[in-house]
Structure formats: structure tokens, C-alpha cells
Design a protein around this motif. Structure first.
Motif, PDB file in Angstrom:
ATOM      1  N   GLY A  54       0.800  -1.220   0.000  1.00 58.76           N
ATOM      2  CA  GLY A  54       0.000   0.000   0.000  1.00 58.76           C
ATOM      3  C   GLY A  54       0.829   1.264   0.000  1.00 58.76           C
ATOM      4  O   GLY A  54       0.311   2.351  -0.248  1.00 58.76           O
ATOM      5  N   MET A  57       0.255   5.401   1.248  1.00 61.78           N
ATOM      6  CA  MET A  57      -1.154   5.564   1.604  1.00 61.78           C
ATOM      7  C   MET A  57      -1.462   4.975   2.979  1.00 61.78           C
ATOM      8  O   MET A  57      -2.355   5.450   3.684  1.00 61.78           O
ATOM      9  N   ASN A 178     -11.257   2.991  -9.715  1.00 57.85           N
ATOM     10  CA  ASN A 178      -9.980   3.590  -9.333  1.00 57.85           C
ATOM     11  C   ASN A 178      -9.402   2.792  -8.164  1.00 57.85           C
ATOM     12  O   ASN A 178     -10.000   2.756  -7.088  1.00 57.85           O
ATOM     13  N   GLN A 179      -8.246   2.176  -8.370  1.00 57.12           N
ATOM     14  CA  GLN A 179      -7.653   1.339  -7.329  1.00 57.12           C
ATOM     15  C   GLN A 179      -7.269   2.162  -6.100  1.00 57.12           C
ATOM     16  O   GLN A 179      -7.454   1.724  -4.964  1.00 57.12           O
ATOM     17  N   ASP A 180      -6.747   3.368  -6.325  1.00 56.80           N
ATOM     18  CA  ASP A 180      -6.381   4.223  -5.189  1.00 56.80           C
ATOM     19  C   ASP A 180      -7.613   4.636  -4.394  1.00 56.80           C
ATOM     20  O   ASP A 180      -7.566   4.741  -3.162  1.00 56.80           O
ATOM     21  N   ASN A 183      -8.568   1.614  -2.294  1.00 57.48           N
ATOM     22  CA  ASN A 183      -7.649   1.446  -1.170  1.00 57.48           C
ATOM     23  C   ASN A 183      -7.886   2.493  -0.086  1.00 57.48           C
ATOM     24  O   ASN A 183      -7.806   2.192   1.109  1.00 57.48           O
ATOM     25  N   SER A 184      -8.186   3.715  -0.506  1.00 56.26           N
ATOM     26  CA  SER A 184      -8.435   4.788   0.461  1.00 56.26           C
ATOM     27  C   SER A 184      -9.678   4.501   1.290  1.00 56.26           C
ATOM     28  O   SER A 184      -9.668   4.643   2.520  1.00 56.26           O
TER      29      SER A 184
END
Length: 319
Positions: A54, A57, A178-180, A183-184
Motif C-alpha cells: 500500500g 497511503m 480507481n484502485q487508489d 484502497n483509500s
């Protein structure tokens, strides 16, 4: 209906169970929920350090959460007011002064009652961080909707853990977006719904966690008692370690070397508006700087306003 969903979930779990035969090696853990849960322990590490999955982040999301808790004036007033109630569900010690004498000005906050965290902290932060993340990723819809128009609840509900039966679908949908972003939201959900935040902020600073007294070790470590760090131990859960580390520096502050390294990195970063960011840091810490000036009977250091006047080789102009 609910019975159909439960049946489907059972089939998925059985499918995962049968897939064990495809692995060459596997571990069977008894009481895995107890073994793998985040908790307080003395964990003596071996081998070299490895980067966390990760990346940055993993630090950025909890830092944003703590920044909101400690810097949002309205939220601070809520905590302060609650700490003065008869049942005292939270400790709020304003202008906490660490024994090191380095930091100062940041309130010490510790959650006492779990019910208070669920009803107030988790609910408020879920709402706020749903807005923050949606704005960050320029997502206008507050509800999670797929291309076919099927609704899966709101992003806020997802953070609060109230989309249990639809979580797998939501994760797959966000992964395609959106992968980010996924993850967020998962990290915020972990800190709030899986209660990493409650766990970290219910422990006592410099009694159960704190910073090492050895040079070169800059992460928080377990304490065996009041001012008794377990120098050879570390927290096994990386997010718990991150949370305790952020809190420890908020309470203790940075030492001279850390401040100097931070300023030097900022000075060499061509992407940053250096002077603007420096002035922002100074403004946020102006009360503390004024206190130091009054103690030393000095005027406000004007050389702190720009890197053109800040001499990083002169330690008297960094303290």
C-alpha cells in the motif's frame, strides 16, 4: 432476500474451503481471530525491514484522520465538552506538555468508553471522510451505483460497515473505477469500522506505547509500564504501529535533527511551494513559537518566513 444472500455467502465460503486442495502448502491456525487480531503485545522481530503493502497511503490515511481529530476546531470542542461530562467517555487534556519538553500545544486525547466511540466518533468521522475522499477523487455521486443503475448504498455506509451483504460487489465495482480510491476507502473503513482508531486511541501514552529512547529507531514501540519502553520489541500489526507512531510524535514533537531533515527535504523538493508551506507550518505553530520567544525574551524570528533567510546550517535558527 436475506436467506438467499446467506445461502450464496455459504456457497462462496465452501468454494474457498475446497480450493485448499489446490495449494501446495497451507497453515491451519486455531483461534485465528485471536491470533491475527490487532492488539497489544511484545513482539521481538527478526530479519531486515520490508516495505508495507500500500506504500505511503498506509501512512497518509491515518495521518489525515488524526489531523482532523486534533486540528478541526469544531471536533475538538466536541471532545472537550464530552470530557467534562459526568461519565467522562473521553480524556481531553488541552495543551499537553510532554516530559521531554520538545513539543507542546497538542491536546492529549484518549477514548475511554467504546459506546461513545461508536455513537459519536465513528459516525462523525465516517460522514466527514466520505466527503473528503469523494472530493479527492472527484466523485460527485454519494451513492455507489454500477453501470446498470443498481444501487449498493452510500459511500458513508460502506465506511461504517453497514453494507455487509454487498461489500464484495462494492469492492469489485470500486476496483474498476480507481484502485487508489478503493484502497483509500478500505483504509478509512479499517480505521473506523474495524476500530483500529479506537484501539490506538484507548491506550496510554508512555505507559503502553511511545517512542524509543535509542537513536535511529523512529517508530513507536510497546512500553512495559510508565516510562519503561521495551526497546527490543515492536508492534506486529503495521497499522497499529503507524497509529501509535503518529500519536507519539503529536504528543512529543520532533527533535532538532528531525526538524532539520524535514526542512532540508522540503528545500530540495522542486514540486513544492516551499515558502508557502513553511509559512503555513509557522502559522500553525505560532502559539508554541511565541511561548518559546517569551521564555527566551526574544522577538519573533523573521527569518522563519522564507527559505531565503532560513539558514539550515545554523542550529540556533532551527530550534
Amino acid at each position: 432476500d436475506q436467506s438467499t444472500q446467506l445461502k450464496k455467502q455459504r456457497e462462496e465460503k465452501l468454494k474457498l474451503l475446497y480450493s485448499i486442495d489446490e495449494f501446495k502448502f497451507f497453515d491451519i491456525l486455531d483461534e485465528s481471530d485471536e491470533i491475527l487480531r490487532h492488539g497489544k503485545e511484545l513482539n521481538y522481530t527478526l530479519g531486515s525491514a520490508k516495505p508495507l503493502d500500500g506504500g505511503s497511503m498506509r501512512w497518509e490515511i491515518p495521518f489525515l484522520i488524526f489531523k482532523f481529530i486534533f486540528c478541526d476546531q469544531k471536533f475538538r470542542e466536541i471532545l472537550k465538552s464530552s470530557s467534562q461530562s459526568d461519565d467522562c467517555p473521553v480524556v481531553f487534556q488541552e495543551n499537553f506538555r510532554p516530559v521531554t519538553g520538545i513539543g507542546g500545544g497538542c491536546p492529549l486525547v484518549r477514548f475511554i468508553k467504546h459506546e461513545y466511540f461508536i455513537k459519536n466518533i465513528k459516525r462523525n468521522l465516517s460522514r466527514e471522510f466520505s466527503k473528503i475522499l469523494l472530493e479527492r477523487f472527484r466523485e460527485k455521486e454519494t451513492d455507489i451505483i454500477d453501470d446498470n443503475g443498481e444501487e449498493y448504498g452510500s459511500y458513508e455506509d460502506f465506511i461504517k460497515g453497514e453494507s455487509f451483504f454487498k461489500e464484495n460487489k462494492i469492492i469489485e465495482l470500486l476496483k474498476t473505477k480507481n484502485q487508489d480510491m478503493l484502497n483509500s476507502f478500505l483504509l478509512v473503513k479499517a480505521w473506523l469500522s474495524h476500530e483500529l482508531l479506537y484501539h490506538v486511541m484507548s491506550y496510554r501514552y508512555r505507559v503502553e506505547y511511545g517512542l524509543s529512547e535509542k537513536k535511529g529507531k523512529e517508530i513507536a514501540i510497546p512500553f512495559r509500564g510508565k516510562d519503561l519502553p521495551s526497546e527490543n520489541s515492536e508492534f506486529s500489526h503495521p497499522d497499529i504501529m503507524i497509529g501509535f507512531t503518529i500519536l507519539s510524535y503529536l504528543y512529543r514533537g520532533l527533535d532538532l535533527i528531525q526538524v532539520k531533515h524535514g526542512l532540508m527535504r522540503l528545500k530540495s523538493d522542486r514540486k513544492q511551494d516551499k515558502d508557502s508551506l513553511l509559512q503555513k507550518w509557522v502559522q500553525e505553530n505560532r502559539n508554541w513559537i511565541n511561548e518559546q520567544n517569551q521564555r527566551e525574551n526574544e522577538e519573533f524570528p523573521e527569518w522563519l518566513t522564507s527559505f531565503r533567510t532560513l539558514d539550515l546550517e545554523n542550529e540556533d535558527k532551527i530550534v
